[in-house]
Motif scaffolding. Structure first.
Motif, PDB file in Angstrom:
ATOM      1  N   THR A   1       1.989  -9.927  -5.402  1.00  0.00           N
ATOM      2  CA  THR A   1       2.872  -8.697  -6.201  1.00  0.00           C
ATOM      3  C   THR A   1       2.108  -7.888  -5.706  1.00  0.00           C
ATOM      4  OG1 THR A   1       1.666  -9.907  -8.602  1.00  0.00           O
ATOM      5  CG2 THR A   1       1.505  -7.176  -7.693  1.00  0.00           C
ATOM      6  N   PHE A   2       2.958  -6.906  -5.300  1.00  0.00           N
ATOM      7  CA  PHE A   2       4.320  -5.782  -4.302  1.00  0.00           C
ATOM      8  C   PHE A   2       2.866  -4.806  -5.016  1.00  0.00           C
ATOM      9  CE2 PHE A   2       7.718  -8.266  -2.512  1.00  0.00           C
ATOM     10  CZ  PHE A   2       6.707  -9.000  -1.911  1.00  0.00           C
ATOM     11  N   LYS A   3       2.902  -3.880  -4.453  1.00  0.00           N
ATOM     12  CA  LYS A   3       2.159  -1.845  -4.975  1.00  0.00           C
ATOM     13  C   LYS A   3       3.147  -1.079  -4.459  1.00  0.00           C
ATOM     14  CE  LYS A   3      -0.113  -1.653  -7.772  1.00  0.00           C
ATOM     15  NZ  LYS A   3      -1.465  -1.389  -7.748  1.00  0.00           N
ATOM     16  N   VAL A   4       4.192  -0.781  -4.616  1.00  0.00           N
ATOM     17  CA  VAL A   4       4.992   0.318  -4.120  1.00  0.00           C
ATOM     18  C   VAL A   4       5.629   1.196  -5.027  1.00  0.00           C
ATOM     19  CG1 VAL A   4       6.476  -2.097  -2.527  1.00  0.00           C
ATOM     20  CG2 VAL A   4       7.375  -0.954  -5.230  1.00  0.00           C
ATOM     21  N   SER A   5       5.993   1.923  -3.838  1.00  0.00           N
ATOM     22  CA  SER A   5       6.737   3.442  -5.002  1.00  0.00           C
ATOM     23  C   SER A   5       7.964   3.563  -5.726  1.00  0.00           C
ATOM     24  CB  SER A   5       7.353   4.300  -3.717  1.00  0.00           C
ATOM     25  OG  SER A   5       8.390   4.313  -2.666  1.00  0.00           O
ATOM     26  N   ALA A   6       7.861   3.837  -6.474  1.00  0.00           N
ATOM     27  CA  ALA A   6       8.883   3.818  -8.042  1.00  0.00           C
ATOM     28  C   ALA A   6      10.332   3.705  -6.941  1.00  0.00           C
ATOM     29  CB  ALA A   6       9.242   4.857  -8.627  1.00  0.00           C
ATOM     30  N   PRO A   7      10.965   4.063  -5.692  1.00  0.00           N
ATOM     31  CA  PRO A   7      12.569   3.639  -5.198  1.00  0.00           C
ATOM     32  C   PRO A   7      12.251   3.063  -4.801  1.00  0.00           C
ATOM     33  CG  PRO A   7      10.936   5.953  -4.797  1.00  0.00           C
ATOM     34  CD  PRO A   7       9.871   5.618  -5.227  1.00  0.00           C
ATOM     35  N   SER A   8      10.953   2.484  -3.994  1.00  0.00           N
ATOM     36  CA  SER A   8      11.350   0.843  -2.768  1.00  0.00           C
ATOM     37  C   SER A   8      11.278  -0.041  -4.325  1.00  0.00           C
ATOM     38  CB  SER A   8       9.844   0.786  -2.076  1.00  0.00           C
ATOM     39  OG  SER A   8      10.040   1.384  -1.269  1.00  0.00           O
ATOM     40  N   ALA A   9      10.304   0.269  -5.592  1.00  0.00           N
ATOM     41  CA  ALA A   9      10.860  -1.180  -6.602  1.00  0.00           C
ATOM     42  C   ALA A   9      11.230  -0.851  -7.066  1.00  0.00           C
ATOM     43  CB  ALA A   9       9.610  -0.795  -7.853  1.00  0.00           C
ATOM     44  N   GLU A  10      12.741  -0.081  -7.611  1.00  0.00           N
ATOM     45  CA  GLU A  10      14.314  -0.511  -7.898  1.00  0.00           C
ATOM     46  C   GLU A  10      15.138  -1.035  -6.494  1.00  0.00           C
ATOM     47  OE1 GLU A  10      17.522   2.998  -8.651  1.00  0.00           O
ATOM     48  OE2 GLU A  10      16.119   3.358  -8.027  1.00  0.00           O
ATOM     49  N   HIS A  11      14.605  -0.582  -5.034  1.00  0.00           N
ATOM     50  CA  HIS A  11      15.419  -0.836  -4.242  1.00  0.00           C
ATOM     51  C   HIS A  11      14.954  -2.862  -4.009  1.00  0.00           C
ATOM     52  CE1 HIS A  11      16.459  -2.557   0.016  1.00  0.00           C
ATOM     53  NE2 HIS A  11      14.724  -3.075   0.192  1.00  0.00           N
ATOM     54  N   LEU A  12      13.971  -3.634  -4.351  1.00  0.00           N
ATOM     55  CA  LEU A  12      13.377  -4.414  -4.181  1.00  0.00           C
ATOM     56  C   LEU A  12      13.951  -5.640  -5.312  1.00  0.00           C
ATOM     57  CD1 LEU A  12       9.841  -4.333  -3.011  1.00  0.00           C
ATOM     58  CD2 LEU A  12      11.475  -5.026  -2.143  1.00  0.00           C
ATOM     59  N   ARG A  13      14.167  -4.425  -6.815  1.00  0.00           N
ATOM     60  CA  ARG A  13      15.049  -5.048  -7.786  1.00  0.00           C
ATOM     61  C   ARG A  13      16.407  -5.739  -8.090  1.00  0.00           C
ATOM     62  NH1 ARG A  13      10.850  -1.906 -10.967  1.00  0.00           N
ATOM     63  NH2 ARG A  13      12.195  -0.129 -10.771  1.00  0.00           N
ATOM     64  N   ALA A  14      16.573  -4.027  -7.335  1.00  0.00           N
ATOM     65  CA  ALA A  14      18.150  -5.219  -6.699  1.00  0.00           C
ATOM     66  C   ALA A  14      18.378  -6.068  -6.090  1.00  0.00           C
ATOM     67  CB  ALA A  14      18.963  -3.252  -6.280  1.00  0.00           C
ATOM     68  N   LEU A  15      17.349  -6.002  -4.552  1.00  0.00           N
ATOM     69  CA  LEU A  15      17.715  -7.350  -3.527  1.00  0.00           C
ATOM     70  C   LEU A  15      17.872  -8.459  -4.113  1.00  0.00           C
ATOM     71  CD1 LEU A  15      18.249  -7.823  -0.585  1.00  0.00           C
ATOM     72  CD2 LEU A  15      15.364  -7.405  -0.519  1.00  0.00           C
ATOM     73  N   TRP A  16      16.778  -8.915  -5.348  1.00  0.00           N
ATOM     74  CA  TRP A  16      16.180  -9.631  -5.318  1.00  0.00           C
ATOM     75  C   TRP A  16      17.506 -10.485  -6.613  1.00  0.00           C
ATOM     76  CZ3 TRP A  16      12.195  -8.645  -2.090  1.00  0.00           C
ATOM     77  CH2 TRP A  16      11.465  -9.551  -1.847  1.00  0.00           C
ATOM     78  N   SER A  17      17.574  -9.136  -7.670  1.00  0.00           N
ATOM     79  CA  SER A  17      18.627  -9.956  -8.308  1.00  0.00           C
ATOM     80  C   SER A  17      20.193 -10.607  -7.225  1.00  0.00           C
ATOM     81  CB  SER A  17      19.385  -8.943  -8.967  1.00  0.00           C
ATOM     82  OG  SER A  17      19.865  -8.180  -8.924  1.00  0.00           O
ATOM     83  N   GLU A  18      20.385  -9.773  -6.119  1.00  0.00           N
ATOM     84  CA  GLU A  18      21.606 -10.558  -4.976  1.00  0.00           C
ATOM     85  C   GLU A  18      21.225 -11.087  -4.670  1.00  0.00           C
ATOM     86  OE1 GLU A  18      23.263  -8.347  -1.184  1.00  0.00           O
ATOM     87  OE2 GLU A  18      21.903  -7.194  -2.167  1.00  0.00           O
ATOM     88  N   LEU A  19      20.243 -11.721  -4.726  1.00  0.00           N
ATOM     89  CA  LEU A  19      20.256 -13.113  -3.597  1.00  0.00           C
ATOM     90  C   LEU A  19      20.261 -14.276  -4.156  1.00  0.00           C
ATOM     91  CD1 LEU A  19      17.435 -11.382  -1.302  1.00  0.00           C
ATOM     92  CD2 LEU A  19      19.865 -11.745  -0.820  1.00  0.00           C
ATOM     93  N   GLY A  20      20.409 -15.619  -3.733  1.00  0.00           N
ATOM     94  CA  GLY A  20      20.754 -16.843  -4.499  1.00  0.00           C
ATOM     95  C   GLY A  20      20.039 -18.010  -3.388  1.00  0.00           C
TER      96      GLY A  20
ATOM     97  N   ASN B   1       1.045  -1.515   0.053  1.00  0.00           N
ATOM     98  CA  ASN B   1      -0.185   0.046   0.053  1.00  0.00           C
ATOM     99  C   ASN B   1       0.494   1.286  -0.326  1.00  0.00           C
ATOM    100  OD1 ASN B   1      -3.044  -1.388   0.222  1.00  0.00           O
ATOM    101  ND2 ASN B   1      -1.921  -1.976   2.474  1.00  0.00           N
ATOM    102  N   SER B   2       2.041   1.150  -0.472  1.00  0.00           N
ATOM    103  CA  SER B   2       2.710   2.324  -0.980  1.00  0.00           C
ATOM    104  C   SER B   2       3.296   2.624  -2.509  1.00  0.00           C
ATOM    105  CB  SER B   2       4.490   2.030   0.390  1.00  0.00           C
ATOM    106  OG  SER B   2       4.514   1.247  -0.312  1.00  0.00           O
ATOM    107  N   GLY B   3       2.150   2.798  -3.075  1.00  0.00           N
ATOM    108  CA  GLY B   3       2.355   2.752  -4.299  1.00  0.00           C
ATOM    109  C   GLY B   3       1.576   2.902  -5.177  1.00  0.00           C
ATOM    110  N   ASP B   4       1.762   2.220  -6.682  1.00  0.00           N
ATOM    111  CA  ASP B   4       1.339   2.273  -7.134  1.00  0.00           C
ATOM    112  C   ASP B   4       2.176   1.408  -9.154  1.00  0.00           C
ATOM    113  OD1 ASP B   4       2.367   4.339  -9.133  1.00  0.00           O
ATOM    114  OD2 ASP B   4       0.781   5.191  -9.911  1.00  0.00           O
ATOM    115  N   VAL B   5       3.165   0.707  -8.481  1.00  0.00           N
ATOM    116  CA  VAL B   5       4.416   0.488  -8.937  1.00  0.00           C
ATOM    117  C   VAL B   5       3.972  -1.063  -8.907  1.00  0.00           C
ATOM    118  CG1 VAL B   5       6.769  -0.730  -9.618  1.00  0.00           C
ATOM    119  CG2 VAL B   5       5.773   2.389  -9.294  1.00  0.00           C
ATOM    120  N   ALA B   6       4.088  -2.133  -9.310  1.00  0.00           N
ATOM    121  CA  ALA B   6       3.947  -3.259  -9.236  1.00  0.00           C
ATOM    122  C   ALA B   6       4.573  -4.331  -9.679  1.00  0.00           C
ATOM    123  CB  ALA B   6       2.999  -4.313 -10.274  1.00  0.00           C
TER     124      ALA B   6
END
Length: 205
Positions: free
Chosen positions: A47-66, A32-37
């Motif tokens: 499916t999370f709905k977050v702000s643009a900065p949070s979406a960028e944060h999550l994309r970087a995090l997911w790509s880092e983890l194994g 509930n913090s934005g409209d970026v899926a």
């Protein structure tokens, strides 16, 4: 080189869950913090709905983890993630393997011989990527053992007042961390701190 990174959502006053292990309030920013899926994987994709900065944060995090490392309490609360964690193989630190596990072809593994073995197995499975860590108790054990490389904490914009604290039982306090990286989202602030170790500097995150 694989790093061990604590990843938790927390209230401003330091709680990761309420007195009943509820996490609705501290996880509210995911939905509930934005409209970026942002689409999470795993056996039960969300499916999370977050702000643009949070979406960028999550994309970087997911790509880092194994791989992921967590405790039995978190495993039980998450109902074993349906046998398939979104971050890859999951290693659960426990004294006893729960009934009905292990299952055929799971990516959930149980470690009964201690935190050092759990870290070793998770790093091997991560394939050079980072190991994400869930759970307050597991994170405290890693900090006390000197096995944690970084702390990612998402500070939700609320004061919970009581519940489960993230940093309740530290063996060596105060623990001085390195300089943070900061991403300001809507309803949440994303912080990443390197954990200082002997002979290291604060750019190790």
């Amino acid at each position: 080189m694989s790093k061990v990174v604590a990843i938790m959502s927390m209230s401003l006053d330091g709680y990761v869950a309420d007195l009943n292990d509820g996490v609705t309030e501290v996880f509210d920013w995911y939905f509930n913090s934005g409209d970026v899926a942002f689409h999470a994987g795993g056996a039960d994709p969300m499916t999370f709905k977050v702000s643009a900065p949070s979406a960028e944060h999550l994309r970087a995090l997911w790509s880092e983890l194994g791989a992921v490392l967590t405790g039995r309490r978190t495993f039980d609360k998450a109902e074993g993630w349906g046998g398939n964690h979104a971050w890859g193989p999951a290693f659960v630190l426990t004294h006893h393997i729960p009934a009905g596990w292990p299952r055929p072809n799971p990516n959930v593994h149980f470690v009964t011989d201690g935190i050092e073995s759990a870290v070793k197995q998770a790093k091997a499975a991560a394939g050079g990527k980072s190991v994400g860590v869930h759970g307050a108790d597991t994170i405290q054990q890693l900090l006390n053992a000197g096995l944690l490389d970084a702390i990612r904490v998402d500070i939700a914009a609320l004061l919970l007042g009581s519940g489960v604290r993230l940093f309740d039982h530290l063996a060596d306090a105060p623990a001085v961390l390195g300089s943070p990286r900061v991403i300001a989202g809507i309803g949440v602030t994303h912080l990443r701190y390197p954990v200082r170790k002997a002979g290291s500097n604060d750019r190790a995150s």
